[in-house]
Design an enzyme around this catalytic site. Sequence first.
Site, PDB file in Angstrom:
ATOM      1  N   HIS B  51       0.855  -1.197   0.000  1.00 16.42           N
ATOM      2  CA  HIS B  51       0.000   0.000   0.000  1.00 16.42           C
ATOM      3  C   HIS B  51       0.884   1.238   0.000  1.00 16.42           C
ATOM      4  CE1 HIS B  51       0.791  -0.828   4.236  1.00 16.42           C
ATOM      5  NE2 HIS B  51       0.507   0.436   4.511  1.00 16.42           N
ATOM      6  N   ASP B  55       5.790   4.279   5.340  1.00 18.72           N
ATOM      7  CA  ASP B  55       6.561   3.212   5.992  1.00 18.72           C
ATOM      8  C   ASP B  55       6.526   1.916   5.180  1.00 18.72           C
ATOM      9  OD1 ASP B  55       3.839   3.065   6.671  1.00 18.72           O
ATOM     10  OD2 ASP B  55       4.254   1.928   8.494  1.00 18.72           O
ATOM     11  N   HIS B 120      -7.772  -0.932   5.098  1.00 14.89           N
ATOM     12  CA  HIS B 120      -6.737  -0.248   5.872  1.00 14.89           C
ATOM     13  C   HIS B 120      -7.056   1.242   5.819  1.00 14.89           C
ATOM     14  CE1 HIS B 120      -2.992   0.377   7.847  1.00 14.89           C
ATOM     15  NE2 HIS B 120      -2.292   0.773   6.805  1.00 14.89           N
ATOM     16  N   ASP B 142      -0.431  -4.248   5.919  1.00 16.80           N
ATOM     17  CA  ASP B 142      -1.192  -3.649   7.023  1.00 16.80           C
ATOM     18  C   ASP B 142      -2.674  -3.862   6.758  1.00 16.80           C
ATOM     19  OD1 ASP B 142       1.155  -2.742   8.095  1.00 16.80           O
ATOM     20  OD2 ASP B 142       0.812  -0.622   7.645  1.00 16.80           O
ATOM     21  N   ASP B 174       0.640  -8.726  10.075  1.00 24.57           N
ATOM     22  CA  ASP B 174       0.690  -7.408  10.738  1.00 24.57           C
ATOM     23  C   ASP B 174       0.429  -7.565  12.237  1.00 24.57           C
ATOM     24  OD1 ASP B 174       0.349  -4.760  11.527  1.00 24.57           O
ATOM     25  OD2 ASP B 174      -1.517  -4.457  10.405  1.00 24.57           O
ATOM     26  N   HIS B 343     -11.225   9.405  15.445  1.00 27.08           N
ATOM     27  CA  HIS B 343     -10.147   8.633  14.810  1.00 27.08           C
ATOM     28  C   HIS B 343     -10.327   7.151  15.117  1.00 27.08           C
ATOM     29  CE1 HIS B 343      -6.247   7.450  13.314  1.00 27.08           C
ATOM     30  NE2 HIS B 343      -5.989   6.861  14.451  1.00 27.08           N
ATOM     31  N   SER B 345      -8.109   3.333  14.362  1.00 27.82           N
ATOM     32  CA  SER B 345      -6.848   2.774  13.891  1.00 27.82           C
ATOM     33  C   SER B 345      -7.046   2.095  12.541  1.00 27.82           C
ATOM     34  CB  SER B 345      -6.329   1.773  14.925  1.00 27.82           C
ATOM     35  OG  SER B 345      -5.215   1.073  14.406  1.00 27.82           O
ATOM     36  N   HIS B 347      -5.324  -0.616  11.898  1.00 30.12           N
ATOM     37  CA  HIS B 347      -4.812  -1.968  12.122  1.00 30.12           C
ATOM     38  C   HIS B 347      -5.781  -2.791  12.957  1.00 30.12           C
ATOM     39  CE1 HIS B 347      -0.773  -0.868  10.647  1.00 30.12           C
ATOM     40  NE2 HIS B 347      -1.064   0.304  11.175  1.00 30.12           N
ATOM     41  N   HIS B 369       5.743  -6.336  11.262  1.00 31.29           N
ATOM     42  CA  HIS B 369       5.181  -4.988  11.466  1.00 31.29           C
ATOM     43  C   HIS B 369       4.852  -4.710  12.923  1.00 31.29           C
ATOM     44  CE1 HIS B 369       5.193  -5.030   7.297  1.00 31.29           C
ATOM     45  NE2 HIS B 369       3.929  -5.155   7.009  1.00 31.29           N
TER      46      HIS B 369
END
Lengths: 531, 531
Positions: B51, B55, B120, B142, B174, B343, B345, B347, B369
């Site tokens: 993706h 990172d 993601h 991820d 991940d 917000h 996450s 993950h 990860h």
Amino acid sequence: MTAIEAEGRIVVVDTGLMFPTADMLGIDLVLPDFSTLRDRAEDIEAIVLTHGHEDHVGALPYVLREIGVPPVIYGGLLTIGMVRSKLDEHKLRDVPLRELPAGEHVGAGPFDIELVHMAHSIPDAVALAIRADGKLLVHTGDYKLDHTPVDGMKTDVGRLAELGNEGVDLLLGDSTNAERPGVTESERVVGEAFRQIFPLRSGRIVVSSFASNVHRMQQAVDVAVDLGRKVCIVGRSMRKNANIARNLGYMNVAEDVLVKPDALKELPPGEQLILCTGSQGEPLSALTRIAYGDHPSISVERGDTVVISAKPVPGNELRVHDSINRLARAGAEVLHQEIAPVHVSGHGNKEELRTILALLRPRAVMPVHGEFRMLAAHAELARDAGVPASAIVLAENGSVVELDEGRVRIVDEVESGVTFVDGLSVGDLSDVALRDRRRLSEDGVLIIVATLATRDGGAVARPELIARGFAGADELLEETRDEAAQVLRELLAGDVAEIKLLQEHLHDSVGQLIYDRTRRRPMILPVVIEV
Amino acid sequence: MTAIEAEGRIVVVDTGLMFPTADMLGIDLVLPDFSTLRDRAEDIEAIVLTHGHEDHVGALPYVLREIGVPPVIYGGLLTIGMVRSKLDEHKLRDVPLRELPAGEHVGAGPFDIELVHMAHSIPDAVALAIRADGKLLVHTGDYKLDHTPVDGMKTDVGRLAELGNEGVDLLLGDSTNAERPGVTESERVVGEAFRQIFPLRSGRIVVSSFASNVHRMQQAVDVAVDLGRKVCIVGRSMRKNANIARNLGYMNVAEDVLVKPDALKELPPGEQLILCTGSQGEPLSALTRIAYGDHPSISVERGDTVVISAKPVPGNELRVHDSINRLARAGAEVLHQEIAPVHVSGHGNKEELRTILALLRPRAVMPVHGEFRMLAAHAELARDAGVPASAIVLAENGSVVELDEGRVRIVDEVESGVTFVDGLSVGDLSDVALRDRRRLSEDGVLIIVATLATRDGGAVARPELIARGFAGADELLEETRDEAAQVLRELLAGDVAEIKLLQEHLHDSVGQLIYDRTRRRPMILPVVIEV
């Protein structure tokens, strides 16, 4: 640190310090700038300490040295015990420290002072009710509304209600958790977590918390002792606080339960509870040394459990994560507040702040303790509680707030800010030095040493370069020496021979060359010597 | 960055970079040390990108320059679009970038590669199913198990189940949220929060998020447009990503809804939605400049609302708090993830990782990860899922993991670690330079310049001192000059005239004097010049 003034006399509430943030390079401690109080030393009637945390008492030795010793310093029994030990370390003796039990009234000049018990993450935290000039001011100190505290000493809501009925003119209230919804959980919750966690573990149990969190230590000890474990307290500040707390009856640990670190190797891991400092990942603390395999008598291995019973203070997250990773690598299971209920805050959340506002029904509110966003959130809660916006004041360090017939407002600013403790020096560090450190830390330093023969004004030798912390290849350094020599030759040929001017030109042209080649700006220090 | 090898040929999965932590003074970017791959450049069949996050793709320009351009680079449509734009900026053109739609198979030497769609915090994230040598390896990239993603593109649990039924030999999964209980909430939850928050606001609304969070931006735009607001996208990287996403059909914003920053002053605050970078408090980002009252076209005031729709990456907390405090001071209400559901996450948490383990039923697991503690937590989940401990491998950077008939183990270590990007230089910065910067940042530098007359070997003038970033009083500097002069006199009297030796003695005695007086250890640089 707050100064409360009436009829020209002053009571000082708390004398806290701050720990340096990452951008305060090389700084050891951060004190409030108390230069305003220095001129008023004669007017101080008393210092009152709300509890024994460093951010409320840590600057006291410096205050006593710089401003002088006030007629009296009041606080709860444990607070005074901890402060006495701190002053001893600073070789400050014969300081008039007085325990003031909650509920008793004392006079101090025009002031009447009363302490009210509050629950917090250290025993003996108090709010202050201060009367002067026909007005009643309440300062909460740090608090939460823990209705089931470990020592049974609840926040004294009854007394607060009485004060509210009497009529509170101004509330100075803790704002730390003013943004957080609901209610902070009781300290007892952590003890319940220990009671779930410990019996399942057969290896070492290491619990790290703030060194002053007496109830946290007590709860860990109680569960461990029931399971037949011995207790070892590691880390200078935690040992010191545990001693004071035990001597004053705030902590109950039988002598035969305690073992010294050296004795741990004789004891099976399953019979050990280690209480230690280092919950913030502090570089030389016990837990950090254990995590780095660098502690003289304690190591962890597969089967051991480490409980980090604290939340990282903002700015300490990476250090704490580093400790967790290293402990996990050593094979330990690490429980921390993000994944297990092993920590609760010492500060009340929104609904607790609302309860205090309802009990005290203050005519005016000044949020204290917290970043600006937290003060603003507390102001919002006060508005919700019916305090008129005109009677809520968002003061900052240095604000002079006047309380006058039902009116509260900022009327002046005095010199304020912070004073750095840097090694043995207090307050000598200039902003320039700190800015230089920042610059040096980014790109390092490049020193150009050039010698000139005075007689003929010509450059004697090729300039020398010394680079430290600068990432330049050897070829670049050679090119820079050539550039410096060239600049000198041209200037001297043009009859520029004044040292200051030569250094300035060297600085600018070498700086530009380095920036063009590397996009970095190391500090350039030209040294031109006439011989 | 992971290299997968079969029959001597290599597929590289991702080429990510890291942002420097606070102790990496002056460093701009941190790349993986790919020296091992440099010797194997000819063996690389393809690079596959899971993706478009930095990172996972950020080091690609450096990889292409240092190792060379591989035969092909695969990724999803948006991933390739973003990478193309990045390579353009680095003036790297004619790179064989290929979009590979999920579900299609491509060959690359001995490998068969298939992408599987995953949800993601950026569209077009994929897992990889790589077949070679009769084995099937799945790399999740991820992911989270968002069953109601904003674009309807769910994690393809059906295809993952088929792969599980076929038989997965090794799962690389991940581990970012492997410590967190339960399930991560759907991205849609943030849109629902926007739908609650926006209609109540009459002033400006500013939403700051990661510049690549296309769905976050889309959701904010959808709610704002329904309320009749115009949208202004501020910050170079966010404008760039929004353009790419709109061009490729990943984001739907009508042209007439967009306004330029300059046009905002014509628009009532209640008709504005500002999307901007700076959710991590980055120094020169849009939100930070707004918070500091330093943005050319945007300011906030009482009545405005700022939504920080992101979580601070560990290490950025203080910067983000600083932004919040400054925005609150300007009068804005600031909503952030600690106090509002703005917000989620990107993950998956424990239960999602368990679901993936259940779907794939891998014979062996290698957590990837995340920090070590997260890898360890993922390993625990794999054990719970029935993977034998002997088939779980906790590898670190540089580990060579061999998968052999149902057996997985670390068989070797190769050179690994990190490479610093420091200005224009890549990898030239030595550990020494970094250590010097740390030293300089703590206590500054003290340069002693002494001149010797060669003829008689005596000191010519009193040594000069240059101090930078050092907190010493003038008297101390005078004392230090005297000490340096004294040391030189004594050494010369004792016939020690070798420059190196003189410098060493100067260094030691001045260093000791400074330490005795201040308890600090500035870097001492003696310069002795013979004339």
